[in-house]
Enzyme design. Sequence first.
Site, PDB file in Angstrom:
ATOM      1  N   LYS A  16      42.357  35.753  43.172  1.00  0.00           N
ATOM      2  CA  LYS A  16      42.897  34.276  43.580  1.00  0.00           C
ATOM      3  C   LYS A  16      42.019  33.372  42.760  1.00  0.00           C
ATOM      4  O   LYS A  16      42.498  32.405  42.487  1.00  0.00           O
ATOM      5  CB  LYS A  16      42.399  34.346  45.177  1.00  0.00           C
ATOM      6  CG  LYS A  16      43.109  35.339  46.013  1.00  0.00           C
ATOM      7  CD  LYS A  16      42.613  35.346  47.504  1.00  0.00           C
ATOM      8  CE  LYS A  16      41.152  35.455  47.828  1.00  0.00           C
ATOM      9  NZ  LYS A  16      40.625  36.904  47.496  1.00  0.00           N
ATOM     10  N   ARG A  87      41.913  33.059  56.511  1.00  0.00           N
ATOM     11  CA  ARG A  87      41.288  34.508  56.367  1.00  0.00           C
ATOM     12  C   ARG A  87      41.681  35.148  57.945  1.00  0.00           C
ATOM     13  O   ARG A  87      41.743  36.545  57.987  1.00  0.00           O
ATOM     14  CB  ARG A  87      39.969  34.777  56.236  1.00  0.00           C
ATOM     15  CG  ARG A  87      39.666  35.047  54.633  1.00  0.00           C
ATOM     16  CD  ARG A  87      38.285  35.265  54.437  1.00  0.00           C
ATOM     17  NE  ARG A  87      38.143  36.134  53.396  1.00  0.00           N
ATOM     18  CZ  ARG A  87      37.737  35.897  52.126  1.00  0.00           C
ATOM     19  NH1 ARG A  87      37.841  34.727  51.728  1.00  0.00           N
ATOM     20  NH2 ARG A  87      37.513  36.786  51.140  1.00  0.00           N
ATOM     21  N   ARG A 121      33.277  42.807  38.606  1.00  0.00           N
ATOM     22  CA  ARG A 121      33.240  41.316  38.541  1.00  0.00           C
ATOM     23  C   ARG A 121      31.867  40.782  38.187  1.00  0.00           C
ATOM     24  O   ARG A 121      30.908  41.346  38.689  1.00  0.00           O
ATOM     25  CB  ARG A 121      33.739  40.714  39.800  1.00  0.00           C
ATOM     26  CG  ARG A 121      33.680  39.383  39.763  1.00  0.00           C
ATOM     27  CD  ARG A 121      34.471  38.609  41.084  1.00  0.00           C
ATOM     28  NE  ARG A 121      34.122  39.186  42.325  1.00  0.00           N
ATOM     29  CZ  ARG A 121      35.028  38.795  43.346  1.00  0.00           C
ATOM     30  NH1 ARG A 121      35.913  38.065  43.213  1.00  0.00           N
ATOM     31  NH2 ARG A 121      34.883  39.430  44.472  1.00  0.00           N
ATOM     32  N   ARG A 150      27.673  39.244  42.001  1.00  0.00           N
ATOM     33  CA  ARG A 150      27.431  38.935  43.377  1.00  0.00           C
ATOM     34  C   ARG A 150      26.757  40.104  44.340  1.00  0.00           C
ATOM     35  O   ARG A 150      27.203  41.405  44.151  1.00  0.00           O
ATOM     36  CB  ARG A 150      29.058  38.439  44.034  1.00  0.00           C
ATOM     37  CG  ARG A 150      29.140  37.220  44.020  1.00  0.00           C
ATOM     38  CD  ARG A 150      30.623  36.878  44.219  1.00  0.00           C
ATOM     39  NE  ARG A 150      31.052  37.561  45.519  1.00  0.00           N
ATOM     40  CZ  ARG A 150      32.296  37.259  46.120  1.00  0.00           C
ATOM     41  NH1 ARG A 150      33.173  36.570  45.195  1.00  0.00           N
ATOM     42  NH2 ARG A 150      32.781  37.767  47.195  1.00  0.00           N
ATOM     43  N   ARG A 161      35.184  44.776  52.961  1.00  0.00           N
ATOM     44  CA  ARG A 161      35.758  43.684  52.764  1.00  0.00           C
ATOM     45  C   ARG A 161      37.177  43.876  52.747  1.00  0.00           C
ATOM     46  O   ARG A 161      37.919  42.834  53.413  1.00  0.00           O
ATOM     47  CB  ARG A 161      35.284  42.560  51.744  1.00  0.00           C
ATOM     48  CG  ARG A 161      33.800  42.122  52.226  1.00  0.00           C
ATOM     49  CD  ARG A 161      32.986  41.641  50.778  1.00  0.00           C
ATOM     50  NE  ARG A 161      33.720  40.925  49.911  1.00  0.00           N
ATOM     51  CZ  ARG A 161      33.729  41.131  48.341  1.00  0.00           C
ATOM     52  NH1 ARG A 161      32.824  42.204  47.978  1.00  0.00           N
ATOM     53  NH2 ARG A 161      34.366  40.198  47.729  1.00  0.00           N
TER      54      ARG A 161
HETATM   55  P1  ADP Z   1      36.586  37.425  47.677  1.00  0.00           P
HETATM   56  O1  ADP Z   1      36.655  36.478  46.296  1.00  0.00           O
HETATM   57  O2  ADP Z   1      36.162  38.591  46.913  1.00  0.00           O
HETATM   58  O3  ADP Z   1      37.847  37.558  48.296  1.00  0.00           O
HETATM   59  P2  ADP Z   1      35.254  35.156  48.717  1.00  0.00           P
HETATM   60  O4  ADP Z   1      34.322  34.632  47.632  1.00  0.00           O
HETATM   61  O5  ADP Z   1      36.510  34.411  49.059  1.00  0.00           O
HETATM   62  O6  ADP Z   1      35.486  36.667  48.414  1.00  0.00           O
HETATM   63  O7  ADP Z   1      34.421  35.362  50.293  1.00  0.00           O
HETATM   64  C1  ADP Z   1      33.196  36.192  50.105  1.00  0.00           C
HETATM   65  C2  ADP Z   1      32.737  36.046  51.716  1.00  0.00           C
HETATM   66  O8  ADP Z   1      32.587  34.787  52.139  1.00  0.00           O
HETATM   67  C3  ADP Z   1      33.515  36.706  52.656  1.00  0.00           C
HETATM   68  O9  ADP Z   1      33.199  38.009  52.624  1.00  0.00           O
HETATM   69  C4  ADP Z   1      33.104  35.895  53.845  1.00  0.00           C
HETATM   70  O10 ADP Z   1      31.833  36.661  54.383  1.00  0.00           O
HETATM   71  C5  ADP Z   1      33.039  34.530  53.661  1.00  0.00           C
HETATM   72  N1  ADP Z   1      33.962  34.024  53.816  1.00  0.00           N
HETATM   73  C6  ADP Z   1      34.862  33.431  52.672  1.00  0.00           C
HETATM   74  N2  ADP Z   1      35.809  32.604  53.042  1.00  0.00           N
HETATM   75  C7  ADP Z   1      35.942  32.758  54.264  1.00  0.00           C
HETATM   76  C8  ADP Z   1      36.811  32.219  55.455  1.00  0.00           C
HETATM   77  N3  ADP Z   1      38.093  31.518  55.223  1.00  0.00           N
HETATM   78  N4  ADP Z   1      36.463  32.445  56.885  1.00  0.00           N
HETATM   79  C9  ADP Z   1      35.536  33.418  56.919  1.00  0.00           C
HETATM   80  N5  ADP Z   1      34.517  33.901  56.191  1.00  0.00           N
HETATM   81  C10 ADP Z   1      34.788  33.301  54.655  1.00  0.00           C
HETATM   82  P1  ADP Z   2      39.341  36.871  44.018  1.00  0.00           P
HETATM   83  O1  ADP Z   2      39.081  35.512  43.935  1.00  0.00           O
HETATM   84  O2  ADP Z   2      40.806  37.205  44.700  1.00  0.00           O
HETATM   85  O3  ADP Z   2      38.303  37.757  44.751  1.00  0.00           O
HETATM   86  P2  ADP Z   2      38.747  36.964  41.110  1.00  0.00           P
HETATM   87  O4  ADP Z   2      39.884  36.232  40.635  1.00  0.00           O
HETATM   88  O5  ADP Z   2      37.431  36.811  41.300  1.00  0.00           O
HETATM   89  O6  ADP Z   2      39.547  37.824  42.642  1.00  0.00           O
HETATM   90  O7  ADP Z   2      39.275  38.528  40.392  1.00  0.00           O
HETATM   91  C1  ADP Z   2      38.330  39.706  40.597  1.00  0.00           C
HETATM   92  C2  ADP Z   2      37.926  40.439  39.216  1.00  0.00           C
HETATM   93  O8  ADP Z   2      38.985  40.924  38.600  1.00  0.00           O
HETATM   94  C3  ADP Z   2      37.347  39.495  38.240  1.00  0.00           C
HETATM   95  O9  ADP Z   2      36.342  40.165  37.530  1.00  0.00           O
HETATM   96  C4  ADP Z   2      38.559  38.984  37.368  1.00  0.00           C
HETATM   97  O10 ADP Z   2      37.972  38.666  35.994  1.00  0.00           O
HETATM   98  C5  ADP Z   2      39.429  40.180  37.471  1.00  0.00           C
HETATM   99  N1  ADP Z   2      40.908  39.894  36.987  1.00  0.00           N
HETATM  100  C6  ADP Z   2      41.655  38.981  37.868  1.00  0.00           C
HETATM  101  N2  ADP Z   2      42.738  38.718  37.766  1.00  0.00           N
HETATM  102  C7  ADP Z   2      43.019  40.092  36.943  1.00  0.00           C
HETATM  103  C8  ADP Z   2      44.152  40.695  36.435  1.00  0.00           C
HETATM  104  N3  ADP Z   2      45.318  40.291  36.371  1.00  0.00           N
HETATM  105  N4  ADP Z   2      44.009  42.086  35.650  1.00  0.00           N
HETATM  106  C9  ADP Z   2      42.643  42.311  35.678  1.00  0.00           C
HETATM  107  N5  ADP Z   2      41.617  41.925  36.013  1.00  0.00           N
HETATM  108  C10 ADP Z   2      41.735  40.682  36.710  1.00  0.00           C
END
Ligand code: ADP
Ligand code: ADP
Length: 208
Positions: A16, A87, A121, A150, A161
């Site tokens: 994302k 979410r 990541r 992270r 998660r």
């Molecule tokens: P990822 O990219 O791995 O999906 P995020 O950076 O979006 O993770 O989120 C990290 C953490 O921040 C989540 O595990 C949650 O604790 C909190 N968080 C993020 N967005 C939301 C949301 N829309 N509602 C509630 N908690 C959130």
């Molecule tokens: P999210 O925001 O949904 O948690 P990220 O964009 O942070 O996901 O991507 C998670 C990890 O996977 C990062 O280390 C990113 O560089 C890698 N990644 C993202 N898209 C791809 C893809 N299409 N193929 C392989 N690795 C990817």
Amino acid sequence: MATPRIMLLGAPGAGKGTQSANLADHYGIDHITTGDALRANKDMETEYGTPREFMEAGELVPDPVVNEIVEAAIDEADGFVLDGYPRNRSQAEYLESITDLDAVLYLEVSDEELIHRIAGRRLDPETNDVYHVEYNPPEDPAVEDRLVQRDDDTEEMAQERIGVFKESTLPVVEHFDATGDLVRIDGEQSPAAVWSDVRAAVDAAIDA
Ligand code: ADP
Ligand code: ADP
């Protein structure tokens, strides 16, 4: 329409953040990410406690806290891509009460690949750019040296998660599927191939 309003759904690690950065660049819209906003305010006191307590347990931060962050960001944005919000169903209902959307996309990725992506990541603390140790390492050794992981990107926390995603966020996916607004994207392709599908889906939604 020059400034689309886009919702990008997907499990943790689905890509994302990566695709939101492309969308923000390409369409000149704001990247609204609750995860980054909460990480920057982890110790903010709220009536529910601090975001840190929830984030370190892999749980969702309470709805009123994230709803307020998103509403303020949407108020200031012309177009936007929402990354990591909503979410759960209650956040989705709140969002629908404050704005309209032009496109709802869902990045589909298998659990096994999600874990691999999350565990590898790395973030650049200076730019917030996202890398992956194997799939997308930085070219500049100075950047590589300063990369951080992270706290919640361990394999164990990733499982936790992904479980929260299935329980709370999949119902949001199903909701938008039922209304006919959801576009499913194969998120398991290369980042460039995913981007090509994402852009085509947004362009189609804008033209519709
Ligand atoms: P990822 O990219 O791995 O999906 P995020 O950076 O979006 O993770 O989120 C990290 C953490 O921040 C989540 O595990 C949650 O604790 C909190 N968080 C993020 N967005 C939301 C949301 N829309 N509602 C509630 N908690 C959130
Ligand atoms: P999210 O925001 O949904 O948690 P990220 O964009 O942070 O996901 O991507 C998670 C990890 O996977 C990062 O280390 C990113 O560089 C890698 N990644 C993202 N898209 C791809 C893809 N299409 N193929 C392989 N690795 C990817």
